[in-house]
Design an enzyme around this catalytic site. Structure first.
Site, PDB file in Angstrom:
ATOM      1  CG  ASP A  74     -64.002  39.896 -86.894  1.00 61.42           C
ATOM      2  OD1 ASP A  74     -62.882  40.237 -86.719  1.00 61.42           O
ATOM      3  OD2 ASP A  74     -64.284  38.846 -87.713  1.00 61.42           O
TER       4      ASP A  74
HETATM    5  N1  LIG Z   1     -57.813  47.328 -97.987  1.00 62.68           N
HETATM    6  C1  LIG Z   1     -58.535  46.206 -97.842  1.00 62.68           C
HETATM    7  N2  LIG Z   1     -58.535  45.424 -96.587  1.00 62.68           N
HETATM    8  C2  LIG Z   1     -59.211  44.325 -96.460  1.00 62.68           C
HETATM    9  C3  LIG Z   1     -59.923  43.666 -97.466  1.00 62.68           C
HETATM   10  N3  LIG Z   1     -60.425  42.561 -96.869  1.00 62.68           N
HETATM   11  C4  LIG Z   1     -60.107  42.570 -95.834  1.00 62.68           C
HETATM   12  N4  LIG Z   1     -59.343  43.521 -95.598  1.00 62.68           N
HETATM   13  C5  LIG Z   1     -58.728  43.738 -94.229  1.00 62.68           C
HETATM   14  C6  LIG Z   1     -59.629  44.603 -93.211  1.00 62.68           C
HETATM   15  C7  LIG Z   1     -59.227  44.171 -91.849  1.00 62.68           C
HETATM   16  O1  LIG Z   1     -58.145  45.106 -91.547  1.00 62.68           O
HETATM   17  C8  LIG Z   1     -58.889  42.779 -91.925  1.00 62.68           C
HETATM   18  C9  LIG Z   1     -59.830  41.874 -91.367  1.00 62.68           C
HETATM   19  O2  LIG Z   1     -59.392  41.366 -90.181  1.00 62.68           O
HETATM   20  P1  LIG Z   1     -60.122  41.984 -88.770  1.00 62.68           P
HETATM   21  O3  LIG Z   1     -61.658  42.197 -89.261  1.00 62.68           O
HETATM   22  O4  LIG Z   1     -60.092  40.838 -87.945  1.00 62.68           O
HETATM   23  O5  LIG Z   1     -59.652  43.344 -88.469  1.00 62.68           O
HETATM   24  P2  LIG Z   1     -58.227  43.522 -87.982  1.00 62.68           P
HETATM   25  O6  LIG Z   1     -57.747  42.601 -87.248  1.00 62.68           O
HETATM   26  O7  LIG Z   1     -57.315  44.367 -89.304  1.00 62.68           O
HETATM   27  O8  LIG Z   1     -58.501  45.031 -87.090  1.00 62.68           O
HETATM   28  P3  LIG Z   1     -59.246  45.121 -85.929  1.00 62.68           P
HETATM   29  O9  LIG Z   1     -59.291  43.372 -85.252  1.00 62.68           O
HETATM   30  O10 LIG Z   1     -60.537  45.444 -86.412  1.00 62.68           O
HETATM   31  O11 LIG Z   1     -58.602  45.770 -84.823  1.00 62.68           O
HETATM   32  O12 LIG Z   1     -58.629  42.461 -93.507  1.00 62.68           O
HETATM   33  C10 LIG Z   1     -59.950  44.435 -98.825  1.00 62.68           C
HETATM   34  O13 LIG Z   1     -60.467  43.863 -99.510  1.00 62.68           O
HETATM   35  N5  LIG Z   1     -59.137  45.648 -98.898  1.00 62.68           N
END
Ligand SMILES: Nc1nc2c(ncn2[C@H]2C[C@H](O)[C@@H](COP(=O)(O)OP(=O)(O)OP(=O)(O)O)O2)c(=O)[nH]1
Length: 206
Positions: A74
């Protein structure tokens, strides 16, 4: 040396999956479905670590393969005394960028790696300082209109369109994307698994 057949990424993040495949690991993706909004913490590092563990453990409960590892992650941005996840709207993304430009924040990514066979967990929260450039109002408007800032923690990417607005970092680049690959190597080692044993292909094309 532990040999592991299955590496499960407990994340919907395409960025995290891409980081693993570029690092030679071919993960199975199982989205945790954890509702992050119900978790509060006093500081960004604690929140990121807590959510990473919740995601990994939520997926662990559904895993039947014992010869497997589960990784939850996260990411949150600590900026100006606040803990920032994904912006809730284009207006919020715009306001955040007008506040962030020319200043710095710290991107914290929590990692929780669990060995399904033993239940042992190796955890780490990694911090990378991010120095933002100074996009003008038109650049901010164009970036928000792209939709990218709405999808990512901190309303910026370092490896996408947002990279144009990151002046520099102090610490691990992959951690900003969403998964610290050098830290994953150390977590795997704690569980007795050399990262090289997970490589499913040869070197990347240069
Ligand atoms: N490509 C890219 N993505 C980034 C960057 N900074 C943050 N992110 C994305 C990665 C994660 O998908 C999201 C962070 O949000 P979370 O940690 O809550 O994950 P997310 O909700 O996407 O998926 P998850 O909860 O792990 O199923 O932001 C970056 O510099 N590059």
């Amino acid at each position: 040396m532990r040999r592991v057949r299955t590496f499960i990424l407990a994340s919907a993040s395409p960025a995290r999956r891409r980081l693993l495949t570029h690092a030679g690991i071919d993960p199975q993706v199982v989205v945790s479905g954890v509702d992050e909004s119900v978790i509060e913490a006093g500081d960004a590092a604690t929140l990121a670590g807590t959510l990473a563990a919740l995601k990994a453990r939520a997926v662990l409960a559904s895993v039947t393969t014992t010869d497997a590892l589960v990784l939850g992650c996260d990411s949150v941005l600590a900026f100006d005394g606040e803990i920032l996840g994904k912006p809730g709207s284009a207006g919020e993304a715009t306001a955040r960028w007008k506040a962030m430009r020319g200043r710095s924040g710290v991107l914290h990514t929590g990692h929780c790696l669990i060995d399904v066979a033993t239940g042992e967990a190796a955890e780490a929260v990694v911090a990378t300082t991010v120095h933002f450039a100074e996009p003008d109002d038109d650049e901010i408007a164009a970036y928000v209109a792209s939709g990218e800032p709405l999808e990512v923690a901190g309303a910026f990417t370092i490896d996408g369109l947002g990279g144009a607005f990151v002046a520099g970092i102090e610490g691990d680049h992959t951690n900003v994307v969403g998964l610290s690959v050098p830290t994953l190597r150390l977590l795997l080692a704690r569980l007795g698994v050399p990262i090289t044993s997970l490589w499913t292909r040869g070197r990347m094309d240069p």
